[in-house]
Design a protein around this motif. Sequence first.
Motif: not given
Length: 510
Positions: A440-444
Amino acid sequence: MVWYAPCSRKQTGLLFRHCVVVPHHSPTMEEVVAIGSLAEEKKNSGNEEYKSKRYEAALRLYSEAIHLSPETPAYYGNRSACYMMLGDYRSALNDANTAIKKDDKFEKGYIRKAKCSLMLGDVIGTEQAIQNCLNLNAASTALRDEIVNLKQLRDFNEKAANSYDKKDYRTCLYHCDNAIKIAPGSIQNKLLKAECLAMLERFDEASNIAISIMQSHSTNADAIYVRGLTLYYGDNLDKGLLHFERAVMLDPDHKKAKAMRQKAKQLKEKKETGNEQFKSGNYRQALVTYSEALEVDSQNKDICSKLYYNRALVNSKLDNLREAISDCTSALSLNERYMKPLLQRAKLYYKMENFEEAVKDYEKALKTDRSPEVKNLLKDAKFQLKKSKRKDYYKILGVTKQATEDEIKKAYRKRALVHHPDRHTNSTDEEKKEQERKFKELGEAYAVLSDPLKKSGYDSGQDLMEMNHSADVDPQQIYRQFFFPSDFGFGGFPGGGGGGNNANFSFHFG
């Protein structure tokens, strides 16, 4: 010969109460008797003034009696008592000694001498005077209190000396104060007290005592030495050194003054040498010199705090940032009001991106220095702290702040494949959650850094909410959009109401 007889006559505005001129020849018996009678009258008048506690007036009358009859021991004894009440113990002792010289059987003379010697802190002189008094009158109780006080004084002196040898200056000060209560005229105890005060950093009190003694005893090497201590430890190295040199000149065997002179010289030389090396850019040698200077006298907190700060500057130049911070902290531990190391430490914390500590130091500095410069430094540190508490998208993607658009894409592709949840279906529940969080952090991170406008706002420190960037980015949508752009038509992401043919897409790794 001029002598005085009762009369009252004004002359040039002054009242001469007793003024009779006697011819220049040996006085007759009648004249001798008259002089003696007048001297007694002076003494009796002095006694009345003494009883009324008008000691200055009594002193003048006793002096007139002595002038009239200089061979009468009792007059000196009376004036000695008067000097004592005025706190002039040295003059009192001189009169007591004169009385004894006039009559070595004069008991009151020894009593006065014992009292004066005790007030001056002269233990041996007091003992001798008490013994001489008892030799004349073994049953005398006139010095009963002095005998008790002498024993106490000797005890306080011994305890003070032992405490001083142990460098227990607070306890030594306590015993000195008790000794001074018994012997208020003791220069030795006063100077020992002043020395303890100096070592306890109570410089003003110590200086007042030393200066007071120097005013009446200008060549007292101990007083000059103690005054030197207050200057040396009170951040006046040069003047302190001058006083130590003066004390040694007056007393070449003054061990403490010689030792302090040597320390002061070493500190002065090494500090100045280190400064020159720093100015010339010889930082490594300056580091050695300042370190050597710090070993000379750790008790000199003011000088050592400056040396620590100087060494911090050297370590900063050598990029030894942690050592520089440690030196600033050491400087502040010795002098918490020293602004230079506080600001330097804040600057170093800032450079190391420890913005929280930088803010603390700048806030502390602002309490003392309300200048625009410090206010701006604090404002900037707070801003950087706010930025630092956001997610570091560059770190999440594993790229630098200077990364190109292509480098950002490559980094996302590489890490997204590593952390995609489908790759961890056989992992523990805990591991699955951790991988989902990272995915999820990678997507953000990619959603922000791949958008030029959002990236610019992020780099300038804007809050994510201010940028209208939702933390609830769907990482799967970001992933599918990146790896399968052909599946996204006008309607947007699959499953978003636009009619994508991969709405129920699930990626499986082989």
